[in-house]
Design a protein around this motif. Structure first.
Motif, PDB file in Angstrom:
ATOM      1  N   ASP A  32       0.837  -1.209   0.000  1.00 53.87           N
ATOM      2  CA  ASP A  32       0.000   0.000   0.000  1.00 53.87           C
ATOM      3  C   ASP A  32       0.869   1.255   0.000  1.00 53.87           C
ATOM      4  O   ASP A  32       0.593   2.233  -0.694  1.00 53.87           O
ATOM      5  N   ALA A  33       1.954   1.195   0.825  1.00 62.43           N
ATOM      6  CA  ALA A  33       2.839   2.367   0.866  1.00 62.43           C
ATOM      7  C   ALA A  33       3.506   2.601  -0.481  1.00 62.43           C
ATOM      8  O   ALA A  33       3.664   3.738  -0.937  1.00 62.43           O
ATOM      9  N   LEU A  34       3.888   1.501  -1.130  1.00 67.57           N
ATOM     10  CA  LEU A  34       4.507   1.632  -2.452  1.00 67.57           C
ATOM     11  C   LEU A  34       3.517   2.178  -3.481  1.00 67.57           C
ATOM     12  O   LEU A  34       3.870   2.979  -4.346  1.00 67.57           O
ATOM     13  N   ASP A  35       2.242   1.708  -3.370  1.00 64.55           N
ATOM     14  CA  ASP A  35       1.227   2.224  -4.303  1.00 64.55           C
ATOM     15  C   ASP A  35       1.005   3.722  -4.091  1.00 64.55           C
ATOM     16  O   ASP A  35       0.908   4.503  -5.053  1.00 64.55           O
ATOM     17  N   ILE A  60       9.374   2.934 -11.189  1.00 62.81           N
ATOM     18  CA  ILE A  60       8.554   2.466 -10.065  1.00 62.81           C
ATOM     19  C   ILE A  60       8.000   1.075 -10.358  1.00 62.81           C
ATOM     20  O   ILE A  60       7.973   0.198  -9.491  1.00 62.81           O
ATOM     21  N   SER A  61       7.547   0.884 -11.605  1.00 63.71           N
ATOM     22  CA  SER A  61       7.014  -0.435 -11.973  1.00 63.71           C
ATOM     23  C   SER A  61       8.087  -1.503 -11.846  1.00 63.71           C
ATOM     24  O   SER A  61       7.844  -2.597 -11.364  1.00 63.71           O
ATOM     25  N   THR A  62       9.293  -1.139 -12.289  1.00 66.08           N
ATOM     26  CA  THR A  62      10.399  -2.108 -12.177  1.00 66.08           C
ATOM     27  C   THR A  62      10.696  -2.440 -10.730  1.00 66.08           C
ATOM     28  O   THR A  62      10.919  -3.600 -10.359  1.00 66.08           O
ATOM     29  N   MET A  63      10.699  -1.406  -9.874  1.00 67.62           N
ATOM     30  CA  MET A  63      10.972  -1.636  -8.455  1.00 67.62           C
ATOM     31  C   MET A  63       9.880  -2.491  -7.822  1.00 67.62           C
ATOM     32  O   MET A  63      10.155  -3.380  -7.011  1.00 67.62           O
ATOM     33  N   GLU A  64       8.622  -2.226  -8.192  1.00 65.28           N
ATOM     34  CA  GLU A  64       7.534  -3.036  -7.638  1.00 65.28           C
ATOM     35  C   GLU A  64       7.635  -4.482  -8.091  1.00 65.28           C
ATOM     36  O   GLU A  64       7.443  -5.412  -7.305  1.00 65.28           O
ATOM     37  N   GLY A  65       7.963  -4.648  -9.379  1.00 66.94           N
ATOM     38  CA  GLY A  65       8.113  -6.028  -9.877  1.00 66.94           C
ATOM     39  C   GLY A  65       9.237  -6.755  -9.167  1.00 66.94           C
ATOM     40  O   GLY A  65       9.107  -7.931  -8.785  1.00 66.94           O
ATOM     41  N   LYS A  66      10.336  -6.020  -8.981  1.00 64.56           N
ATOM     42  CA  LYS A  66      11.455  -6.657  -8.275  1.00 64.56           C
ATOM     43  C   LYS A  66      11.076  -6.988  -6.833  1.00 64.56           C
ATOM     44  O   LYS A  66      11.449  -8.040  -6.299  1.00 64.56           O
TER      45      LYS A  66
END
Length: 416
Positions: A32-35, A60-66
């Motif tokens: 949630d914090a990342l979103d 950001i998408s790459t970091m979330e995927g990782k």
């Protein structure tokens, strides 16, 4: 970009199930914090610089995927470790909880740094290159972190095989975490240094912009002055052409008044073999403008001739033995100028053998290699012709102004 941080603890939770539930809750909060961070970052980037919005979303998408991949891998590893060693599982859960927290904190710090750099990117093109360099350095750090994560996976495999070495490996990871914290502090100091450098570069760019504006104004003034000078040069060239025509006319009128055919007489010095001879020449002043030379034949008692005879001869110019080649050429140079003006001119010397014709016209052999004080009329005339042609050629060097282009065709003949 996030920095990898490791955390270890020897605290032992009450149960594996409660720890697993806390981990999932923490993961959910992290997601949630990342979103929220993603939404805030996208809004800020759209406001500050639209050109970098797509790059930040991809980042950001790459970091979330990782992060999702990391959580999935850790969840699988935790499930495998739970069945084998509950004690190690609890320790690893706490370790990964702290690791996820550190990653989120590092991600938030990186986001803040990216926001700061993105805001400064809009100020100057030079800041863009500096921030790009900073991003490259962060990418290198991320690559190092990935390598570190691979090392951690290898360490986990070693934990499965050798449970007795877990504590030693955790201590080593703790030291690595401390080193990473130091590296993080060092990077923050470097970031401040880069900020100061960027501000200095902005000030220098501002000064250069002012200098460019000043130089442009000077160029405009110079172009205007150049146009005025070109107009003046055109007028002066037109005036020079008229004056040159007048000069030619007056010069040749003077030569005509002096006489189209002029005869000069030069008396050479006495030779060594003639030292005992008596001087039989005198140079009386004529009543008119012409110059005279008086020839006296003394009496000769041996020939029973006691009378003295005199002959007076008048010439346009008489040169006595003391006159130099340069003085004689001053009179000849006016005729050479008439030849340069387009008139036909002929200069020749005549007289008996040994009277000095060759010396007067050519000079001694030493003057053939270059002009000197004894050079004759021919080399001096040729030098004057070429010097005058060179001056006229150099006078037409300005291609921006239309000028007369003088062209001389010269031919030489030798008659013996």
């Amino acid at each position: 970009y996030p920095l990898c941080a490791l955390a270890v603890s020897d605290e032992r939770p009450v149960s594996t199930q409660s720890t697993w539930g806390g981990l999932e809750l923490e993961v959910k909060r992290s997601k949630d914090a990342l979103d929220n961070l993603k939404s805030k970052t996208e809004n800020d980037m759209k406001r500050e610089r639209e050109l970098h919005s797509e790059e930040m979303r991809q980042m950001i998408s790459t970091m979330e995927g990782k992060l999702r991949d990391e959580r999935t891998a850790r969840r699988r590893e935790v499930e495998e470790l739970a069945s084998k060693n509950n004690e190690a599982l609890r320790t690893q859960k706490k370790y990964f909880q702290r690791k996820i927290t550190d990653l989120e904190e590092s991600l938030e710090d990186s986001k803040n740094r990216c926001d700061s750099f993105s805001g400064k990117l809009s100020k100057s093109k030079i800041k863009n290159s500096e921030l790009q360099q900073e991003l490259d350095e962060n990418e290198e750090l991320l690559t190092k972190n990935k390598k570190e994560m691979r090392k951690l996976k290898e360490s986990l495999e070693q934990y499965k095989a050798e449970c007795s070495k877990v504590q030693g490996v955790l201590d080593a990871r703790t030291q690595e975490r401390n080193l990473l914290k130091k590296d993080n502090a060092r990077l923050q100091e470097e970031g401040q240094t880069y900020t100061m450098q960027i501000e200095n570069m902005e000030a220098r760019c501002k000064k250069r912009d002012e200098e460019i504006v000043r130089l442009k104004l000077e160029i405009v003034d110079f172009e205007n002055n150049n146009k005025n000078l070109n107009v003046q040069i055109t007028n002066l060239n037109s005036k020079l052409e008229k004056e040159e025509k007048i000069r030619k006319y007056l010069h040749n009128e003077i030569q005509t008044l002096k006489g189209n055919i002029r005869v000069f007489c030069r008396v050479r010095p006495v030779l060594k073999k003639e030292e005992n001879a008596k001087m039989c020449f005198s140079y009386p002043q004529s009543e008119d403008e012409k110059e005279c030379i008086n020839l006296v034949r003394p009496s000769s008692p041996s020939l029973n001739n006691s009378s003295t005879r005199e002959w007076d001869y008048r010439f346009d110019k008489v040169f006595n033995p003391t006159h130099t080649q340069a003085l004689i050429f001053e009179e000849i140079s006016q005729l050479v100028q008439s030849a340069l003006d387009g008139y036909k001119v002929c200069i020749f010397a005549y007289g008996q053998t040994g009277s000095g014709k060759t010396y007067t016209m050519e000079g001694p052999e030493s003057s053939l290699n270059g002009l000197n004080e004894n050079a004759g009329m021919i080399p001096r005339s040729v030098a004057q012709i070429f010097d005058h042609a060179e001056k006229l050629r150099n006078a037409t060097g300005n291609s921006s102004v239309k000028q007369h282009i003088w062209k001389y065709t010269m031919k030489g003949y030798a008659i013996s």
